[in-house]
Structure formats: C-alpha cells, structure tokens
Write an enzyme that holds these catalytic residues in place. Sequence first.
Site, PDB file in Angstrom:
ATOM      1  N   GLU A 246       0.847  -1.196   0.000  1.00  0.00           N
ATOM      2  CA  GLU A 246       0.000   0.000   0.000  1.00  0.00           C
ATOM      3  C   GLU A 246       0.876   1.237   0.000  1.00  0.00           C
ATOM      4  O   GLU A 246       1.894   1.296   0.699  1.00  0.00           O
ATOM      5  CB  GLU A 246      -0.916   0.002   1.227  1.00  0.00           C
ATOM      6  CG  GLU A 246      -1.825   1.226   1.338  1.00  0.00           C
ATOM      7  CD  GLU A 246      -2.783   1.123   2.520  1.00  0.00           C
ATOM      8  OE1 GLU A 246      -3.208  -0.013   2.853  1.00  0.00           O
ATOM      9  OE2 GLU A 246      -3.096   2.164   3.123  1.00  0.00           O
TER      10      GLU A 246
ATOM     11  N   GLU B 143      -2.728  11.519   3.267  1.00  0.00           N
ATOM     12  CA  GLU B 143      -3.728  11.310   4.308  1.00  0.00           C
ATOM     13  C   GLU B 143      -3.722  12.551   5.187  1.00  0.00           C
ATOM     14  O   GLU B 143      -2.666  13.017   5.636  1.00  0.00           O
ATOM     15  CB  GLU B 143      -3.416  10.073   5.145  1.00  0.00           C
ATOM     16  CG  GLU B 143      -3.592   8.758   4.402  1.00  0.00           C
ATOM     17  CD  GLU B 143      -3.348   7.561   5.303  1.00  0.00           C
ATOM     18  OE1 GLU B 143      -4.314   6.856   5.631  1.00  0.00           O
ATOM     19  OE2 GLU B 143      -2.171   7.352   5.679  1.00  0.00           O
TER      20      GLU B 143
END
Length: 240
Positions: free
Chosen positions: A123, A128
């Site tokens: 990932e 974020e």
Amino acid sequence: MTILAYSQEKIIFKDDFNQTQLDTIYWNYDLGDGCPELCGWGNEESQWYQKENIKVKDGFLHIKSSKKDQQYFSGKITTKDKISFQYGIIEVRAKVPNGKGLWPAAWLLGADISEVGWPACGEIDMLEYLGRDPNHLYTSLHTPASHGETINTKRTFVKDIDKGFHIYKTKWTKEFISFYVDDLLLYTFSPEVKNDETWPYDKPFYLILNLAIGGEFGGKEIDDTALPQEFVIDYIKVTQ
C-alpha cells in the site's frame, strides 16, 4: 476528459474531471461499509459509501461527507481492474476538508490484492489528512514487514494545508518512493534490503480516492457540526 494514452509528456493516465459525471470506464464506486468481508473497511470507520456523495461538476471531483438519521455517508472510488501501472509519478491537485473525524486520502494498492491479500499486496498512502490533527500530512507505506501502525511513515507539519488547493506528488521507482506537497519533499522510503516483506512495489498498483469518517486512525470523535464537508480533487495524473 479522461486520457489513457502515451503522449510526448508520457502521460499514461489523467482525469481532470471536466466531464459531467464520473468516468466509469476507468473508475469504480466502492459502496457500503465493507461488510461482511471488511466491516468498517478494516479501521472501524463510521461511514457508508454511496454514489450520491460523489459528484463531478465545474471541472472538479467532489467527495462529500454527510450525516442523516444518525448515519454517516461519504464516497470512495478506485481504478481496480481498470487502470494499474508499475512505477511513475502520481500527481493529485486537491483541497482537503477539515473537522474532527474527517480523513481524506489519495492512495494505491497492489493490483494483486485479490490473490495475495493485504498487506502482501503493498500500500502507498500518498496523502492522508486527519481533521483531528490540523496542519499535518501523513505519508506512509504498508508492507508485510510493517503494516497497520507502520514504521514506514512521516507526519509533516504544513501550515494551512487545509486552506485552498495543493499539489500532492509521489515519485515511485524501482529504488525508492518519495512524497511531495507543492514540490516540498516530505519523505523518501528506500529500504536497504528489498524483498517481498519490505518492498512489495515491483508490480502494478491501482488508484484510490476517498473520504473516510471516524475510525481508529481518523479518530473516534466526529464533529457533526463540521458536516457536510467535501474533499475536492481538481485532477489526478500519472506519468512515466
């Protein structure tokens, strides 16, 4: 207009969201709450993803967080099984929302996730932002050797990052993965030993854009007075 072709700039994928609706030739909607396979999408998140919270208008993609009758709603799209690539420069121009419990993200997963599962697929979290932690960006890598509360992460102070649009960029090569905002280098990941445990990044990945609400990372405290809010994306581009 959505582009899927090589040009002089070697753009292999670009969506500037100038159409009137999401281009489902390249994008999928992820719907629901992840149940029964991955309830709360693996992070105890509170939102129910639905198409109605995703709009393409005025040259932007709008992913809206909202609440109705004690239920939180939001949106998530992916290019799984439609667009994947190995190495490149991924660039997203976006405006993040603010408010406790909001968790906008632009990220990638290994295209072999259905075969090998997570975290073996790998990932790449290129953006974020947590409403509970203003003025900070998180950029992270999840691998079999480090996942969940990964050690391969960087929390960076960026003043007023929730004000206006910013360009988030990730450079992914066979040697390293580097993260930038507005051309400011945030973090570079390049383990000395590269194998399936530490570096599951020598294979195709696909794109994800979403706005989660709550959860272990987003924060259990959700400020309902901040809703509705939108994660707004101007464009996403991949070059090689």
